[in-house]
Enzyme design. Structure first.
Site, PDB file in Angstrom:
ATOM      1  CG  ASN A  10       4.475  57.603   2.160  1.00 52.07           C
ATOM      2  OD1 ASN A  10       4.580  56.789   3.430  1.00 52.07           O
ATOM      3  ND2 ASN A  10       4.648  58.945   2.083  1.00 52.07           N
ATOM      4  NE  ARG A  93       8.559  58.877   3.843  1.00 46.00           N
ATOM      5  CZ  ARG A  93       7.896  59.147   5.076  1.00 46.00           C
ATOM      6  NH1 ARG A  93       6.605  58.868   4.945  1.00 46.00           N
ATOM      7  NH2 ARG A  93       8.677  60.104   5.739  1.00 46.00           N
ATOM      8  CG  HIS A 182      11.712  65.038   6.339  1.00 42.31           C
ATOM      9  ND1 HIS A 182      11.699  66.012   7.107  1.00 42.31           N
ATOM     10  CD2 HIS A 182      10.352  64.414   6.183  1.00 42.31           C
ATOM     11  CE1 HIS A 182      10.445  66.205   7.427  1.00 42.31           C
ATOM     12  NE2 HIS A 182       9.646  65.139   6.865  1.00 42.31           N
ATOM     13  NE  ARG A 243       6.969  64.087  14.705  1.00 47.54           N
ATOM     14  CZ  ARG A 243       7.238  63.964  13.177  1.00 47.54           C
ATOM     15  NH1 ARG A 243       7.959  64.730  12.850  1.00 47.54           N
ATOM     16  NH2 ARG A 243       6.520  63.144  12.584  1.00 47.54           N
ATOM     17  CD  GLU A 386       9.149  63.710   0.889  1.00 48.34           C
ATOM     18  OE1 GLU A 386       8.006  64.312   0.835  1.00 48.34           O
ATOM     19  OE2 GLU A 386       9.316  62.901   1.908  1.00 48.34           O
TER      20      GLU A 386
END
Ligand code: ADP
Length: 400
Positions: A10, A93, A182, A243, A386
């Protein structure tokens, strides 16, 4: 003996997270992180399998190529060298797959070119992902490299959920639509939630709440995503660590016209200085909860704003799905912050949602129910993984 190891990478702009998994049994052989790449104070933290002590090194790591070499050296020290014939594939990823990539894909020059063409949609993420792919390919050109896209799971959203209600021609010309992110986590957690209920994914409708530093919700009907809260970029939807999530688009015009901010300044404001951080000065939910508990008014408002938005999405997705079997909380906040789970569900008894205070306060790494036995809708905490999902999708593709 067939090769069964998968390296998952990742790659971020200044970091690389990695895990080496053995897909014959899904076990984790090692994991770690290289951060502050390109700085004098780069740091490598490597965790061998089996609970051995983490090894940490600091010192300059010039670029992603050097980072991957450092990772290879750490793995070699554990007898897990990347030159091993045991390595079956590398799974990467990749944040944005656009409308082109809706499934894991073996990377060749053509694929890499197309991933590069998606950079304008994910300027913060895709370039780093591409660099990671390039350095891994250079290290083991003979091993398949697979891209697993964060957007892929959401590609099943119906057109009316994926479209923004703007001029369709303009939208199409500029690839403006809702993609969602996601996805690897939403896919993994929705399936794990079905398993927790002892049912097949096709039989259950699940609302997944992935609450990490970035946060998103998804509505999953029978294993298929039908809506999600993030959009063209990961900025839309829930209140996040830094965010804003949803806001009136006219706020952007106002910031430009009245505030005199440039597009880049607005981008930074909404992505990096908003959310919990913008509301109270802390983006870590632990700090927000601690301060709110001490009666700090800004932290209290931040917590309530976070929960209020979450609740609105839960309600919306109950409406979208019609029948909901489970609501699953996951990621850093979802897995650990009992007060967030309790507050998000409180007052939703009419929708069949109830949390048992005793079950909610249990700390565990295992998937678990936190709703009472009689509840109409199961409320669950389902830790996400993940890396395992990326490794599983990668291995499935290369051994097909
Ligand atoms: P990322 O999106 O970076 O992968 P994670 O899923 O690891 O993030 O979530 C990180 C966030 O989880 C932290 O910012 C922190 O707010 C939150 N978190 C972690 N542990 C706890 C805890 N015990 N209580 C509340 N929040 C927590």
């Amino acid at each position: 003996m067939t090769a069964s190891r998968v390296l998952v990478l990742n790659s971020g702009s200044s970091s690389v997270k990695y895990q080496l998994l053995d897909m014959s049994d899904g076990s984790r052989l090692a994991s770690g992180l290289v951060e502050r790449i390109g700085e004098e104070t780069s740091r490598i933290a490597h965790a061998p399998a089996g609970g051995a002590a983490e090894r940490e090194q600091t010192g300059p790591v010039a670029d992603h190529g050097a980072a991957l070499k450092a990772v290879a050296a750490e793995l070699a020290a554990d007898g897990l060298g990347l030159d091993s014939p045991e390595l079956a594939a590398v799974g990467h990823r990749v944040v944005h797959g656009g409308t082109r990539f809706t499934a894991p894909t073996v990377i060749d020059d053509e694929v890499l070119k197309e991933v590069r063409s998606l950079v304008p949609l994910a300027p913060l993420h895709n370039p780093a992902n591409i660099t990671g792919i390039e350095v891994a390919r250079a290290l083991r050109p003979d091993v398949p490299q697979v891209a697993v896209f964060d957007t892929a799971f959401h590609a099943t959203m119906p057109e009316y959920a994926a479209r923004y209600a703007i001029d369709a021609q303009v939208a199409d010309e500029l690839s403006i639509r809702r993609y969602g992110f996601h996805g690897t986590s939403h896919a993994y957690v929705s399936r794990a939630t079905a398993a927790l209920l002892g049912r097949a994914p096709e039989e259950v409708n699940v609302i997944v709440l992935h609450l990490g530093n970035g946060a998103s919700a998804s509505a999953v009907r029978g294993g298929v995503c039908v809506d999600t809260s993030m959009g063209l970029t990961p900025l839309e939807g829930l209140v996040m660590g830094t965010r804003s999530g949803d806001l009136d688009p006219a706020v952007v015009f106002h910031l430009a016209r009245v505030g005199g901010l440039s597009v880049d300044e607005i981008d930074t404001l909404l992505n990096k200085r908003s959310g919990l951080l913008g509301l109270c000065g802390d983006n870590d939910m632990r700090e927000v909860l601690r301060r709110a508990g001490e009666g700090d008014p800004a932290a209290d408002t931040a917590f309530r704003a976070y929960v209020h938005r979450l609740k609105k999405y839960i309600g919306a997705y109950v409406a979208v799905l019609g029948r909901v079997d489970a609501v699953a909380f996951t990621a850093g906040v979802g897995e650990n912050a009992a007060p967030v789970r309790e507050a998000a569900v409180s007052g939703l008894e009419e929708l069949g949602l109830v949390v048992d205070a005793g079950l909610n306060s249990v700390r565990s790494r295992e998937p678990r129910l936190i709703s009472p036995d009689h509840a109409r809708v199961a409320v669950a905490v389902v830790p996400t993984d993940e890396e395992l999902e990326i490794a599983a999708q990668t291995y499935e593709l290369v051994t097909r």
